[in-house]
Design an enzyme around this catalytic site. Structure first.
Site, PDB file in Angstrom:
ATOM      1  N   CYS A   1     -10.196  34.557 -69.952  1.00 35.11           N
ATOM      2  CA  CYS A   1     -11.340  34.697 -70.860  1.00 35.11           C
ATOM      3  C   CYS A   1     -10.824  34.505 -72.284  1.00 35.11           C
ATOM      4  O   CYS A   1      -9.735  33.957 -72.485  1.00 35.11           O
ATOM      5  CB  CYS A   1     -12.049  36.041 -70.663  1.00 35.11           C
ATOM      6  SG  CYS A   1     -11.031  37.497 -71.021  1.00 35.11           S
TER       7      CYS A   1
ATOM      8  N   ASN B   1      -8.817  38.517 -73.126  1.00 33.32           N
ATOM      9  CA  ASN B   1      -8.035  39.153 -72.046  1.00 33.32           C
ATOM     10  C   ASN B   1      -8.052  40.683 -72.156  1.00 33.32           C
ATOM     11  O   ASN B   1      -7.071  41.342 -71.831  1.00 33.32           O
ATOM     12  CB  ASN B   1      -6.581  38.633 -72.002  1.00 33.32           C
ATOM     13  CG  ASN B   1      -5.807  39.064 -70.749  1.00 33.32           C
ATOM     14  OD1 ASN B   1      -4.615  39.304 -70.808  1.00 33.32           O
ATOM     15  ND2 ASN B   1      -6.466  39.181 -69.627  1.00 33.32           N
TER      16      ASN B   1
ATOM     17  N   CYS C   1     -11.557  42.232 -71.660  1.00 34.91           N
ATOM     18  CA  CYS C   1     -12.784  42.645 -70.960  1.00 34.91           C
ATOM     19  C   CYS C   1     -12.956  41.911 -69.628  1.00 34.91           C
ATOM     20  O   CYS C   1     -12.742  42.480 -68.561  1.00 34.91           O
ATOM     21  CB  CYS C   1     -14.013  42.413 -71.837  1.00 34.91           C
ATOM     22  SG  CYS C   1     -14.030  43.387 -73.356  1.00 34.91           S
ATOM     23  N   ARG C   2     -13.360  40.632 -69.674  1.00 34.43           N
ATOM     24  CA  ARG C   2     -13.760  39.943 -68.440  1.00 34.43           C
ATOM     25  C   ARG C   2     -12.591  39.602 -67.525  1.00 34.43           C
ATOM     26  O   ARG C   2     -12.642  39.881 -66.321  1.00 34.43           O
ATOM     27  CB  ARG C   2     -14.549  38.669 -68.785  1.00 34.43           C
ATOM     28  CG  ARG C   2     -15.889  38.957 -69.420  1.00 34.43           C
ATOM     29  CD  ARG C   2     -16.470  37.729 -70.078  1.00 34.43           C
ATOM     30  NE  ARG C   2     -15.689  37.316 -71.244  1.00 34.43           N
ATOM     31  CZ  ARG C   2     -15.898  36.209 -71.932  1.00 34.43           C
ATOM     32  NH1 ARG C   2     -16.860  35.374 -71.570  1.00 34.43           N
ATOM     33  NH2 ARG C   2     -15.157  35.931 -72.987  1.00 34.43           N
ATOM     34  N   SER C   3     -11.522  38.971 -68.065  1.00 36.08           N
ATOM     35  CA  SER C   3     -10.458  38.528 -67.136  1.00 36.08           C
ATOM     36  C   SER C   3      -9.637  39.684 -66.552  1.00 36.08           C
ATOM     37  O   SER C   3      -9.272  39.619 -65.370  1.00 36.08           O
ATOM     38  CB  SER C   3      -9.574  37.443 -67.768  1.00 36.08           C
ATOM     39  OG  SER C   3      -8.912  37.897 -68.915  1.00 36.08           O
TER      40      SER C   3
ATOM     41  N   ASP D   1     -19.862  37.347 -72.411  1.00 35.64           N
ATOM     42  CA  ASP D   1     -18.908  38.199 -73.128  1.00 35.64           C
ATOM     43  C   ASP D   1     -19.575  39.543 -73.445  1.00 35.64           C
ATOM     44  O   ASP D   1     -20.582  39.578 -74.162  1.00 35.64           O
ATOM     45  CB  ASP D   1     -18.517  37.466 -74.423  1.00 35.64           C
ATOM     46  CG  ASP D   1     -17.474  38.230 -75.217  1.00 35.64           C
ATOM     47  OD1 ASP D   1     -17.182  39.393 -74.866  1.00 35.64           O
ATOM     48  OD2 ASP D   1     -16.964  37.652 -76.187  1.00 35.64           O
TER      49      ASP D   1
HETATM   50  P1  4NP Z   1     -13.081  39.080 -73.344  1.00 33.10           P
HETATM   51  O1  4NP Z   1     -13.959  39.752 -74.494  1.00 33.10           O
HETATM   52  O2  4NP Z   1     -12.923  37.618 -73.720  1.00 33.10           O
HETATM   53  O3  4NP Z   1     -13.932  39.258 -72.132  1.00 33.10           O
HETATM   54  O4  4NP Z   1     -11.768  39.846 -73.288  1.00 33.10           O
HETATM   55  C1  4NP Z   1     -13.592  39.724 -75.848  1.00 33.10           C
HETATM   56  C2  4NP Z   1     -12.678  40.623 -76.324  1.00 33.10           C
HETATM   57  C3  4NP Z   1     -12.339  40.630 -77.666  1.00 33.10           C
HETATM   58  C4  4NP Z   1     -12.948  39.738 -78.514  1.00 33.10           C
HETATM   59  C5  4NP Z   1     -13.851  38.825 -78.033  1.00 33.10           C
HETATM   60  C6  4NP Z   1     -14.184  38.810 -76.697  1.00 33.10           C
HETATM   61  N1  4NP Z   1     -12.617  39.767 -79.879  1.00 33.10           N
HETATM   62  O5  4NP Z   1     -13.226  38.993 -80.649  1.00 33.10           O
HETATM   63  O6  4NP Z   1     -11.766  40.564 -80.313  1.00 33.10           O
END
Ligand code: 4NP
Length: 156
Positions: free
Chosen positions: A11, A14, A16-18, A125
Site C-alpha cells: 500500500c 505500510n 494500515c492496509r498492507s 485508504d
Molecule cells: P496505508 O495508509 O497506505 O494503508 O498504510 C496510509 C498511511 C499513512 C499515510 C497515508 C496512507 N500517510 O500519509 O502518512
C-alpha cells in the site's frame, strides 16, 4: 531457503492496509495448510520502522489477527525478484509499482482485489477516516485472501 510461493502486499504507507493484509493472509494461509512466505511494504517511506497503525491493529485484533513483529518498510528493488505475487491495494500503488519494477517482473504485479468478487477493485485508504473504514478494509481483505488462497491452491 525459498519456500513454494511468496506474496508481498503493498500500500502507500505500510501501516494500515498492507500490514492488515499480511496479518489476515498469514492466518488464513496457515489455516488452509499452505506454506506461503508473506510480507508487506509501502511505496512511500513516511513511517519506516513503525508498527501498524493502532486503529488497524485494534480492528484486526478484534477479529483474531496478530500484528506482532510487523514493522513498516518501503518497497525495495529486490522485492520484484524475491516475490511471486506483488499485490497492490489501489490503482495508485499499482501504477507506482509498475513504474518501479524491471520489465521482466511486471506480470507479478496485480491488484489484490482482482482475487475478490467485488466491482470496485481498490481497498480504500482508511488513514484519514473513522472506524468504519478500517472494518471495510478488513472485509475486503478477508474476501480477497480467500480468493487468493483458492487461486494458489489451484496453481500449485
Ligand atoms: P496505508 O495508509 O497506505 O494503508 O498504510 C496510509 C498511511 C499513512 C499515510 C497515508 C496512507 N500517510 O500519509 O502518512
Amino acid at each position: 531457503m525459498k519456500q513454494s510461493t511468496s506474496v508481498l502486499f503493498v500500500c502507500l504507507g505500510n501501516i494500515c492496509r498492507s500490514p492488515t493484509a499480511e496479518a489476515v493472509f498469514k492466518r488464513k494461509a496457515s489455516e488452509a495448510g499452505l506454506n506461503i512466505y508473506i510480507e508487506s511494504a509501502g511505496t512511500h517511506g513516511y513511517h519506516i520502522g513503525k508498527p501498524a497503525d493502532k486503529r488497524s491493529q485494534a480492528a484486526g485484533v478484534e477479529r483474531g489477527y496478530s500484528f506482532k513483529g510487523l514493522k513498516c518498510r518501503r518497497v525495495d528493488e529486490s522485492d520484484f525478484e524475491r516475490f511471486d505475487y506483488i499485490l497492490a491495494m489501489d490503482n495508485s500503488n499499482f501504477k507506482n509499482l509498475l513504474g518501479m519494477a524491471p520489465s521482466q517482473y511486471q506480470e507479478k504485479i496485480k491488484l489484490f482485489l482482482d482475487f475478490a468478487d467485488v466491482e470496485d477493485k481498490e481497498v480504500p485508504d482508511p488513514y484519514y477516516g473513522g472506524k468504519r473504514g478500517f472494518e471495510l478494509v478488513l472485509d475486503l481483505i478477508e474476501e480477497a485472501s480467500d480468493g487468493l488462497i483458492a487461486h494458489i491452491k489451484q496453481a500449485q
